[in-house]
Design a protein around this motif. Structure first.
Motif, PDB file in Angstrom:
ATOM      1  N   UNK A  51       5.404   0.322  -3.654  1.00  0.00           N
ATOM      2  CA  UNK A  51       4.631   1.460  -4.174  1.00  0.00           C
ATOM      3  C   UNK A  51       3.887   2.167  -3.047  1.00  0.00           C
ATOM      4  N   UNK A  52       3.415   1.393  -2.068  1.00  0.00           N
ATOM      5  CA  UNK A  52       2.686   1.944  -0.917  1.00  0.00           C
ATOM      6  C   UNK A  52       2.810   0.946   0.218  1.00  0.00           C
ATOM      7  N   UNK A  53       2.743   1.437   1.453  1.00  0.00           N
ATOM      8  CA  UNK A  53       2.952   0.554   2.598  1.00  0.00           C
ATOM      9  C   UNK A  53       2.189   1.069   3.814  1.00  0.00           C
ATOM     10  N   UNK A  54       1.620   0.148   4.598  1.00  0.00           N
ATOM     11  CA  UNK A  54       1.003   0.529   5.865  1.00  0.00           C
ATOM     12  C   UNK A  54       1.363  -0.470   6.951  1.00  0.00           C
ATOM     13  N   UNK A  77       1.643  -4.241   5.459  1.00  0.00           N
ATOM     14  CA  UNK A  77       1.006  -4.595   4.189  1.00  0.00           C
ATOM     15  C   UNK A  77       1.496  -3.597   3.154  1.00  0.00           C
ATOM     16  N   UNK A  78       1.896  -4.113   1.998  1.00  0.00           N
ATOM     17  CA  UNK A  78       2.449  -3.237   0.963  1.00  0.00           C
ATOM     18  C   UNK A  78       1.892  -3.599  -0.404  1.00  0.00           C
ATOM     19  N   UNK A  79       1.884  -2.605  -1.290  1.00  0.00           N
ATOM     20  CA  UNK A  79       1.683  -2.846  -2.716  1.00  0.00           C
ATOM     21  C   UNK A  79       3.062  -2.790  -3.344  1.00  0.00           C
ATOM     22  N   UNK A  87       1.233  -5.214 -10.280  1.00  0.00           N
ATOM     23  CA  UNK A  87       1.236  -4.739  -8.897  1.00  0.00           C
ATOM     24  C   UNK A  87       0.537  -5.761  -8.019  1.00  0.00           C
ATOM     25  N   UNK A  88       1.148  -6.119  -6.897  1.00  0.00           N
ATOM     26  CA  UNK A  88       0.540  -7.106  -6.012  1.00  0.00           C
ATOM     27  C   UNK A  88       0.589  -6.639  -4.565  1.00  0.00           C
ATOM     28  N   UNK A  89      -0.363  -7.129  -3.769  1.00  0.00           N
ATOM     29  CA  UNK A  89      -0.381  -6.836  -2.342  1.00  0.00           C
ATOM     30  C   UNK A  89       0.359  -7.944  -1.599  1.00  0.00           C
ATOM     31  N   UNK A  90       1.231  -7.545  -0.675  1.00  0.00           N
ATOM     32  CA  UNK A  90       2.041  -8.511   0.078  1.00  0.00           C
ATOM     33  C   UNK A  90       2.122  -8.108   1.542  1.00  0.00           C
ATOM     34  N   UNK A  98       8.339   3.347   1.219  1.00  0.00           N
ATOM     35  CA  UNK A  98       7.926   3.447  -0.181  1.00  0.00           C
ATOM     36  C   UNK A  98       9.178   3.689  -1.014  1.00  0.00           C
TER      37      UNK A  98
ATOM     38  N   UNK B 133      -4.399 -11.538   3.408  1.00  0.00           N
ATOM     39  CA  UNK B 133      -3.172 -10.984   3.989  1.00  0.00           C
ATOM     40  C   UNK B 133      -3.441 -10.338   5.349  1.00  0.00           C
ATOM     41  N   UNK B 143      -2.942   2.560   2.458  1.00  0.00           N
ATOM     42  CA  UNK B 143      -2.059   2.406   1.292  1.00  0.00           C
ATOM     43  C   UNK B 143      -2.190   3.625   0.380  1.00  0.00           C
ATOM     44  N   UNK B 146      -0.347   6.408   2.168  1.00  0.00           N
ATOM     45  CA  UNK B 146       1.101   6.202   2.105  1.00  0.00           C
ATOM     46  C   UNK B 146       1.657   6.718   0.784  1.00  0.00           C
ATOM     47  N   UNK B 147       1.007   6.332  -0.302  1.00  0.00           N
ATOM     48  CA  UNK B 147       1.479   6.746  -1.632  1.00  0.00           C
ATOM     49  C   UNK B 147       1.314   8.254  -1.803  1.00  0.00           C
ATOM     50  N   UNK B 195      -1.120   2.879   9.796  1.00  0.00           N
ATOM     51  CA  UNK B 195      -0.245   4.027   9.551  1.00  0.00           C
ATOM     52  C   UNK B 195      -0.138   4.292   8.042  1.00  0.00           C
ATOM     53  N   UNK B 242      -5.406  -2.925  -5.501  1.00  0.00           N
ATOM     54  CA  UNK B 242      -4.282  -3.477  -6.269  1.00  0.00           C
ATOM     55  C   UNK B 242      -4.350  -3.071  -7.741  1.00  0.00           C
TER      56      UNK B 242
END
Lengths: 124, 388
Positions: A51-54, A77-79, A87-90, A98, B133, B143, B146-147, B195, B242
């Protein structure tokens, strides 16, 4: 080990929660945040979509000594929206796009010396 | 009404501890209001990450020589300053208080290591499911960015004009931490932090303090413009990124309530003070409040919408991005600048047309806690004849 032991407590498992009304969520609670119903814990498949990423750039101890010289590294790091509706953070490979289809698994992270959820892109 | 304001310069090292910084701003605000500390019946103080005291308002009250009936601290991240002002205004409305001193300030930059500060602030994330994390505040906001960029088909360059505009404002404020003009290319060339956010998309950490006195009536006839708190709104829809609703973080709800209470709308606003911890923060808040259409904040900034001579002059002190960010005080600096502008006392920065109505908005956490305040200026009797 308790029945609820998952990656956050050192067991290589991923848990989410849901209630009899069909609400599902990831951050653990004693009751459903929408209807206050009693929760049940389940193991999601880990399949989902980014869903989102950095790519986070950070300084880390170069030699394991927190006070020692620092080196730079980038972590991803992504959702991730799991197929089960939570939805989880990983952690992810920096730059994972995305919208990518991914599989979340629990792996040992050398940097933090603990289990963390990682996602990897899967081909359709 | 707001009877007094105080704001220290923001810098990498002010040479003062948190309490001395808070007191410096408090004395300025009390002097501005024509009050002594002992005239204040309520003291509200924000948390300071370098102190972490469980009774911040009592410590400050004793230092100042105030002996207030009520003293309490507050802690809602970057929204703390406006949230304290909102409670001060409610105490006025309830007829409980006469003069309330609201203070925030700390030596956030010099009083701890950079890594310590980052670790402390990262705790707005979920301890067992996010922070572990390796995530931190820039990551949480990245985040969001990004979205946002993916949803609207935009790139980093579309957010950069917001940072450029904040810097352009800061150039003319002697208290700003960063006063060298920057370009969109500078923002794009800055080192990556998280980023798509680079260094110049992110606010700095600063030493500094700000204070406000909220009063039922002026201490004495001042012959100056008065500033009234005309509307309040708040929303707290989530804590962790989240669980955030990316379609409605809470700024729309909060600002709509404040504008409704003030009996006004965005079309009637002359000046804005909107929280800008990152370029993406400013973009999302401006769009949710309804100042600009979704996905357009950066482009509208590049067109000059938020310049001093634009339709919506925004963060004329330079905002968090360039005046600096000293925690609770960072979110109060927008208020101090707006009060100064509404009074017509901003000197070289003063808007050509005296603004009459402004909207302040702050967020804490990861767009988690929202507070909106509508301020209205009323020209002093003595100067009313000068105005059309």
């Amino acid at each position: 080990m308790t029945v609820d032991a998952d990656w956050t407590t050192g067991e290589p498992r991923l848990f989410a929660q849901r209630c009899p009304e069909g609400h599902a969520w990831y951050l653990p609670r004693l009751r459903c945040p929408r209807c206050a119903a009693v929760v049940s814990t389940f193991e999601p498949s880990g399949c989902g979509i980014v869903f989102a990423q950095t790519s986070l750039h950070r300084r880390v101890a170069a030699s394991g000594d927190p006070a020692g010289p620092k080196a730079k590294e980038a972590i991803g790091i992504a959702l991730v929206d799991l197929d089960e509706g939570v939805r989880m953070m990983v952690r992810c490979v920096p730059g994972t796009p995305v919208g990518a289809r991914v599989q979340v698994s629990i792996e040992f992270d050398e940097g933090s010396q603990r289990l963390l959820p990682f996602c990897a892109e899967v081909t359709a | 009404m707001i009877s007094g304001v105080g704001l220290t310069p923001f810098s990498r090292d002010a040479g003062l501890g948190a309490l001395d910084l808070q007191a410096t701003a408090a004395y300025q605000a009390l002097d501005d209001a024509g009050l002594l500390a002992r005239d204040v019946d309520t003291v509200i103080a924000g948390y300071a990450t370098t102190v972490n005291h469980i009774m911040p308002a009592n410590v400050l009250a004793e230092y100042l020589g105030a002996r207030p009936a009520r003293a309490f601290g507050m802690s809602v991240g970057g929204a703390t300053g406006l949230a304290m002002v909102a409670e001060a205004a409610r105490l006025m409305r309830a007829g409980v208080a006469t003069h309330v001193l609201v203070v925030g300030g700390e030596n956030r930059a010099s009083g701890q290591s950079r890594d310590q500060a980052i670790a402390t602030l990262a705790q707005v994330g979920h301890a067992s499911h996010e922070v572990v994390l390796g995530a931190n505040i820039p990551a949480y906001y990245a985040l969001l960015a990004s979205e946002y960029l993916a949803r609207f088909g935009l790139s980093r360059a579309d957010l950069a004009p917001l940072a450029v505009q904040m810097r352009a404002h800061a150039v003319s404020h002697p208290g700003a931490q960063f006063r060298t003009p920057i370009t969109v290319q500078d923002v794009l060339d800055a080192p990556p932090i998280a980023e798509p956010l680079g260094l110049l998309d992110c606010c700095p950490m600063s030493d500094g303090a700000a204070a406000v006195v909220v009063s039922r009536a002026p201490a004495s006839p001042s012959g100056r413009a008065s500033v009234r708190i005309a509307g309040l709104g708040q929303a707290n829809l989530h804590q962790h990124v989240s669980e955030a609703d990316f379609g409605a973080f809470g700024a729309g709800e909060s600002s709509a309530a404040a504008l409704a209470e003030a009996g006004t709308g965005v079309g009637e606003l002359d000046i804005l003070g909107v929280y800008d911890s990152f370029t993406i923060t400013l973009a999302i808040l401006l769009e949710e409040i309804g100042i600009v259409a979704p996905g357009t904040a950066g482009r509208r900034a590049s067109e000059g919408l938020f310049a001093a001579d634009g339709r919506y002059p925004l963060n004329l002190h330079g905002g968090l991005l360039s005046y600096g960010h000293s925690g609770v005080a960072g979110g109060m600096a927008h208020l101090v600048e707006m009060v100064t502008q509404l009074r017509g006392e901003a000197g070289a920065r003063q808007l050509a047309d005296l603004p009459r109505k402004g909207l302040l908005h702050a967020d804490g956490g990861v767009l988690s806690a929202h507070v909106s305040v509508v301020l209205e200026g009323a020209p002093a009797e003595a100067s009313r004849g000068d105005r059309a």
